[in-house]
Design an enzyme around this catalytic site. Structure first.
Site, PDB file in Angstrom:
ATOM      1  N   LYS A   1      -0.380   4.830   4.615  1.00  0.00           N
ATOM      2  CA  LYS A   1      -1.341   3.924   5.264  1.00  0.00           C
ATOM      3  C   LYS A   1      -0.963   3.724   6.726  1.00  0.00           C
ATOM      4  CE  LYS A   1      -3.783  -0.459   4.836  1.00  0.00           C
ATOM      5  NZ  LYS A   1      -5.062   0.163   5.225  1.00  0.00           N
TER       6      LYS A   1
ATOM      7  N   HIS B   1       0.840  -1.202   0.000  1.00  0.00           N
ATOM      8  CA  HIS B   1       0.000   0.000   0.000  1.00  0.00           C
ATOM      9  C   HIS B   1       0.872   1.248   0.000  1.00  0.00           C
ATOM     10  CE1 HIS B   1      -3.282  -2.732   1.231  1.00  0.00           C
ATOM     11  NE2 HIS B   1      -4.083  -1.800   0.765  1.00  0.00           N
TER      12      HIS B   1
HETATM   13  P1  NAD Z   1      -7.067   9.202   4.505  1.00  0.00           P
HETATM   14  O1  NAD Z   1      -6.053   9.376   5.589  1.00  0.00           O
HETATM   15  O2  NAD Z   1      -6.792   9.799   3.159  1.00  0.00           O
HETATM   16  O3  NAD Z   1      -8.492   9.751   4.983  1.00  0.00           O
HETATM   17  C1  NAD Z   1      -8.987   9.661   6.288  1.00  0.00           C
HETATM   18  C2  NAD Z   1      -9.725  10.962   6.556  1.00  0.00           C
HETATM   19  O4  NAD Z   1     -10.443  10.853   7.781  1.00  0.00           O
HETATM   20  C3  NAD Z   1      -8.776  12.159   6.673  1.00  0.00           C
HETATM   21  O5  NAD Z   1      -9.193  13.176   5.782  1.00  0.00           O
HETATM   22  C4  NAD Z   1      -8.955  12.599   8.133  1.00  0.00           C
HETATM   23  O6  NAD Z   1      -8.856  14.009   8.273  1.00  0.00           O
HETATM   24  C5  NAD Z   1     -10.377  12.118   8.389  1.00  0.00           C
HETATM   25  N1  NAD Z   1     -10.707  12.026   9.813  1.00  0.00           N
HETATM   26  C6  NAD Z   1      -9.890  11.761  10.862  1.00  0.00           C
HETATM   27  N2  NAD Z   1     -10.589  11.777  12.014  1.00  0.00           N
HETATM   28  C7  NAD Z   1     -11.877  12.060  11.677  1.00  0.00           C
HETATM   29  C8  NAD Z   1     -13.054  12.244  12.431  1.00  0.00           C
HETATM   30  N3  NAD Z   1     -13.051  12.131  13.763  1.00  0.00           N
HETATM   31  N4  NAD Z   1     -14.203  12.525  11.780  1.00  0.00           N
HETATM   32  C9  NAD Z   1     -14.229  12.644  10.436  1.00  0.00           C
HETATM   33  N5  NAD Z   1     -13.121  12.506   9.653  1.00  0.00           N
HETATM   34  C10 NAD Z   1     -11.962  12.220  10.283  1.00  0.00           C
HETATM   35  O7  NAD Z   1      -7.297   7.627   4.376  1.00  0.00           O
HETATM   36  P2  NAD Z   1      -8.062   6.820   3.220  1.00  0.00           P
HETATM   37  O8  NAD Z   1      -7.052   6.244   2.275  1.00  0.00           O
HETATM   38  O9  NAD Z   1      -9.193   7.615   2.684  1.00  0.00           O
HETATM   39  O10 NAD Z   1      -8.620   5.590   4.080  1.00  0.00           O
HETATM   40  C11 NAD Z   1      -9.539   5.783   5.149  1.00  0.00           C
HETATM   41  C12 NAD Z   1      -9.824   4.440   5.793  1.00  0.00           C
HETATM   42  O11 NAD Z   1     -10.459   3.588   4.832  1.00  0.00           O
HETATM   43  C13 NAD Z   1      -8.577   3.682   6.263  1.00  0.00           C
HETATM   44  O12 NAD Z   1      -8.901   2.960   7.430  1.00  0.00           O
HETATM   45  C14 NAD Z   1      -8.295   2.717   5.114  1.00  0.00           C
HETATM   46  O13 NAD Z   1      -7.590   1.570   5.508  1.00  0.00           O
HETATM   47  C15 NAD Z   1      -9.691   2.391   4.682  1.00  0.00           C
HETATM   48  N6  NAD Z   1      -9.837   1.959   3.293  1.00  0.00           N
HETATM   49  C16 NAD Z   1     -10.750   0.997   3.065  1.00  0.00           C
HETATM   50  C17 NAD Z   1     -11.012   0.585   1.774  1.00  0.00           C
HETATM   51  C18 NAD Z   1     -12.075  -0.449   1.547  1.00  0.00           C
HETATM   52  O14 NAD Z   1     -12.350  -0.808   0.385  1.00  0.00           O
HETATM   53  N7  NAD Z   1     -12.724  -0.938   2.603  1.00  0.00           N
HETATM   54  C19 NAD Z   1     -10.319   1.142   0.700  1.00  0.00           C
HETATM   55  C20 NAD Z   1      -9.380   2.154   0.968  1.00  0.00           C
HETATM   56  C21 NAD Z   1      -9.164   2.561   2.273  1.00  0.00           C
END
Ligand code: NAD
Length: 268
Positions: free
Chosen positions: A159, A155
């Protein structure tokens, strides 16, 4: 016949996945984005989603607005962000789709309990390809019960959790197919447990580099031969598409814990 759009709130709206979900939903007449929730202190607070000022424009906020008339919440944030989304959804009895990974046991237990009150769909990976990979791995792990199994994932450099939620979910599926619990056979940290490979274990390896969207390989090795099942995500739009399909499917359902497989099985 015109269809009434489903009102959607995206939690983690400024993140990579949150933006991908918003982009897709805003371009699709089946959805009406009601708001995007961002972390406290975000510079986006109060800004219109999409950047264009207009009366009644959907906006970013740091708290959940009233959820009446909201059909579903989609969360891709952090464990703390997911906990806040869960509170809001429970209070208003609104369905929740979440892809956030890296949860601790207490939050896992809260989610399990919440499914008695709201429709809840969790997936460590919303891609159709990984859903199929999971099925293929289940059958390979059962058909080759004595082969060594290792799960490799790669990744992007930012991450937070490792191994990935998808790698762990693949490990769980393979362990279940072999009739064992992943917790009893997982080898996650080989550096502090040197020595030969433990027979029957399922090993994990994580790479973090550049902007890799997500790659998973299940490697099965027997005497003199090797089988590798690999999925590569090239664009996080695939996860956004799967999450929106799951959200449309979940809206209006009875409380319960639902799996992504049911959504893909229902797809035409
Ligand atoms: P990212 O770091 O780009 O985004 C996370 C966002 O959440 C950030 O903008 C952060 O400011 C925000 N955040 C933090 N605390 C918060 C709160 N209390 N309330 C609202 N927003 C808040 O990460 P990402 O790549 O978008 O991934 C997010 C999550 O999704 C991770 O856990 C990742 O592993 C997961 N993910 C899952 C899949 C899937 O298919 N299930 C795919 C990609 C990522």
């Amino acid at each position: 016949m015109p269809v009434t759009p489903l009102r959607l709130i995206v939690n983690g709206a400024s993140g990579r996945m949150g933006r991908a979900v918003l982009d897709r939903a805003r371009a699709d007449a089946r959805w009406q984005v009601a708001a995007g929730v961002v972390r406290a202190g975000s510079a986006l607070e109060g800004q219109p989603i999409g950047g264009v000022e207009a009366p009644g424009a959907a906006r970013y906020g740091t708290r959940f607005p009233a959820l009446d008339a909201v059909a579903v919440v989609i969360d891709f944030s952090t464990p703390a962000g997911l906990a806040a989304a869960l509170d809001a959804c429970l209070q208003a009895r609104v369905p929740l789709v979440t892809g956030t990974t890296g949860l601790d046991a207490a939050l896992e237990a809260r989610l399990d309990a919440a499914a008695a009150a709201i429709p809840l769909l969790r997936a460590a990976n919303f891609s159709l390809g990984v859903a199929l990979l999971t099925r293929l791995l289940r059958s390979a792990a059962a058909a080759l019960p004595d082969w060594d199994l290792e799960i490799l994932e790669a990744h992007h450099a930012r991450k937070q959790d490792a191994p990935s939620g998808t790698a762990l979910a693949l490990g769980q599926a393979a362990a279940a197919a072999r009739g064992v619990a992943l917790a009893d056979v997982a080898a996650i940290d080989r550096a502090s447990a040197a020595g030969a490979r433990r027979a029957g274990s399922i090993g994990f390896a994580s790479l973090r580099a550049g902007d890799i969207v997500g790659e998973h390989t299940a490697l099965l090795a027997g005497p003199g031969e090797r089988l590798e099942l690999t999925h590569r995500a090239d664009d996080r739009a695939i996860f956004a598409r799967g999450a929106l399909a799951a959200a449309a499917w979940l809206a209006g359902r009875a409380p319960g814990s639902y799996a992504l497989e049911a959504v893909f099985d229902a797809a035409p």
